[in-house]
Design an enzyme around this catalytic site. Sequence first.
Site, short mmCIF file in Angstrom:
data_model
loop_
_atom_site.label_atom_id
_atom_site.label_comp_id
_atom_site.label_asym_id
_atom_site.label_seq_id
_atom_site.Cartn_x
_atom_site.Cartn_y
_atom_site.Cartn_z
N TYR A 131 0.80 -1.22 0.00
CA TYR A 131 0.00 0.00 0.00
C TYR A 131 0.84 1.28 0.00
O TYR A 131 0.29 2.37 0.16
CB TYR A 131 -0.96 0.01 1.21
CG TYR A 131 -2.10 -0.99 1.10
CD1 TYR A 131 -2.10 -1.99 0.14
CD2 TYR A 131 -3.18 -0.93 1.96
CE1 TYR A 131 -3.14 -2.90 0.04
CE2 TYR A 131 -4.24 -1.83 1.87
CZ TYR A 131 -4.21 -2.82 0.91
OH TYR A 131 -5.26 -3.71 0.83
N LYS A 182 3.08 -15.15 3.07
CA LYS A 182 3.03 -16.02 1.89
C LYS A 182 4.47 -16.30 1.48
O LYS A 182 4.86 -16.12 0.32
CB LYS A 182 2.21 -15.31 0.79
CG LYS A 182 1.87 -16.18 -0.39
CD LYS A 182 0.90 -17.31 -0.08
CE LYS A 182 0.74 -18.21 -1.29
NZ LYS A 182 0.05 -19.48 -0.98
N ASP A 215 -3.25 -18.09 2.91
CA ASP A 215 -4.40 -18.79 2.33
C ASP A 215 -4.95 -19.84 3.30
O ASP A 215 -6.16 -20.00 3.45
CB ASP A 215 -4.07 -19.42 0.96
CG ASP A 215 -2.68 -20.01 0.89
OD1 ASP A 215 -1.89 -19.84 1.84
OD2 ASP A 215 -2.36 -20.66 -0.13
N ASP A 239 -5.85 -6.45 5.62
CA ASP A 239 -7.02 -5.80 5.06
C ASP A 239 -8.06 -6.86 4.68
O ASP A 239 -9.25 -6.76 5.01
CB ASP A 239 -6.59 -4.98 3.83
CG ASP A 239 -7.65 -4.02 3.36
OD1 ASP A 239 -8.75 -4.02 3.92
OD2 ASP A 239 -7.39 -3.28 2.40
N ASP A 243 -11.92 -8.49 6.75
CA ASP A 243 -13.28 -8.54 6.21
C ASP A 243 -13.91 -9.90 6.54
O ASP A 243 -15.11 -9.98 6.82
CB ASP A 243 -13.29 -8.29 4.69
CG ASP A 243 -13.46 -6.80 4.36
OD1 ASP A 243 -12.99 -5.97 5.15
OD2 ASP A 243 -14.06 -6.49 3.31
#
Length: 344
Positions: A131, A182, A215, A239, A243
């Site tokens: 970001y 990851k 994941d 982020d 959610d």
Amino acid sequence: MNARIAVIPGDGIGREVIAEATRVLQALGGLALEPLPWSADHYLKTGITIPAGGYDTLRSFDAILVGALGDPRVPDNRHARDILLGTRFELDLYVNFRPVRLLDDRLCPLKNRTRRDVNFVVFRENTEGLYVGAGGRMRPDTDQEIAIQEEVNTYLGVHRIVRHAFDFAIAQGLRKVCMADKSNAMTHGHALWQRVFKELAPKYPMIEATHLYIDALAMLLVQSPDQFEVIVTNNLFGDIITDIGGALQGGLGMAASGNIHPGRTSMFEPVHGSAPPLAGKNIANPIGAILSAALMLDSLGRADDARRVERAVEEAVHTGETTRDIGGPLGTREAGAAILRRLR
Ligand SMILES: NC(=O)c1ccc[n+]([C@@H]2O[C@H](COP(=O)([O-])OP(=O)(O)OC[C@H]3O[C@@H](n4cnc5c(N)ncnc54)[C@H](O)[C@@H]3O)[C@@H](O)[C@H]2O)c1
């Protein structure tokens, strides 16, 4: 002396939910709330996203409360980038703190899961990662376009957020910290996360330190959220998984967050965005904003008031005096008023 709070309602439902959070804060007293008009409307009228010296203005407050930023009339979201991301970066708010706590069993979308199963916190690195805006586009809008978005990971940045997660666990009497990256595919940047985590974990022998690929974490948050207490991850992954966290709590309207630099002016905001289709209809859930205000009270050293607000929210949820997204019959203003009544 009253703590000075900058209030940026922003766009869309941000304005409606912040109106309710503001009423709650006014009822508690001891705060000087100063509204700032920075928003899409303000940008479209003046061409200004955040005025010169705006970040210094924000630094002069004790805390900042934000609604949401994002408006289809500003397709490149320039104002949101300057006001929201800009403040995170300029004020070096490196801790994005997102508690995920189910307030009522009936709100959980998972089968046979209860309040006991959904109660963890996510620490999202908030000043680096994908970001930072590093990269560029060559030959834009042609078939030969090349777009590069670079991820920044620094030793200092990774170290301070991972350390913060461990320190939080210790301070709260928790036993488990899970770092998610990851590193199997992103072998440069996330090797740094691996290195830092392995360096810090032995310094906290009382904590069970585990690692998951992001994941796998996404899957396990749905399959068995009960195994998590503290999760720490990077900007993008944090982020996304918060959610999922919002959904586990009953929806995005329930989720609160703080953008924190310990000991400095910090910024508090609901996790959700400006939800343009909901805006102006008095249907947005104000709970995420009100619980964000409670996190702000905690950061101002007013833990008793923060708990009072949380209890008032919980009671309103239990009695079903809520907005429709979580099964109640009320509008935004009426749901805010129900919480306020319980506070009094
Ligand atoms: N921190 C922020 O200010 C922030 C965060 C996310 C998105 N945004 C911006 O907001 C705009 C809309 O983004 P989006 O649609 O992807 O995400 P969003 O969070 O605004 O809305 C997604 C959906 O979640 C639900 N929802 C969200 N908040 C709710 C609430 N308080 N009560 C009830 N339901 C709620 C609604 O169904 C909504 O359609 C975009 O411009 C985006 O860039 C801003």
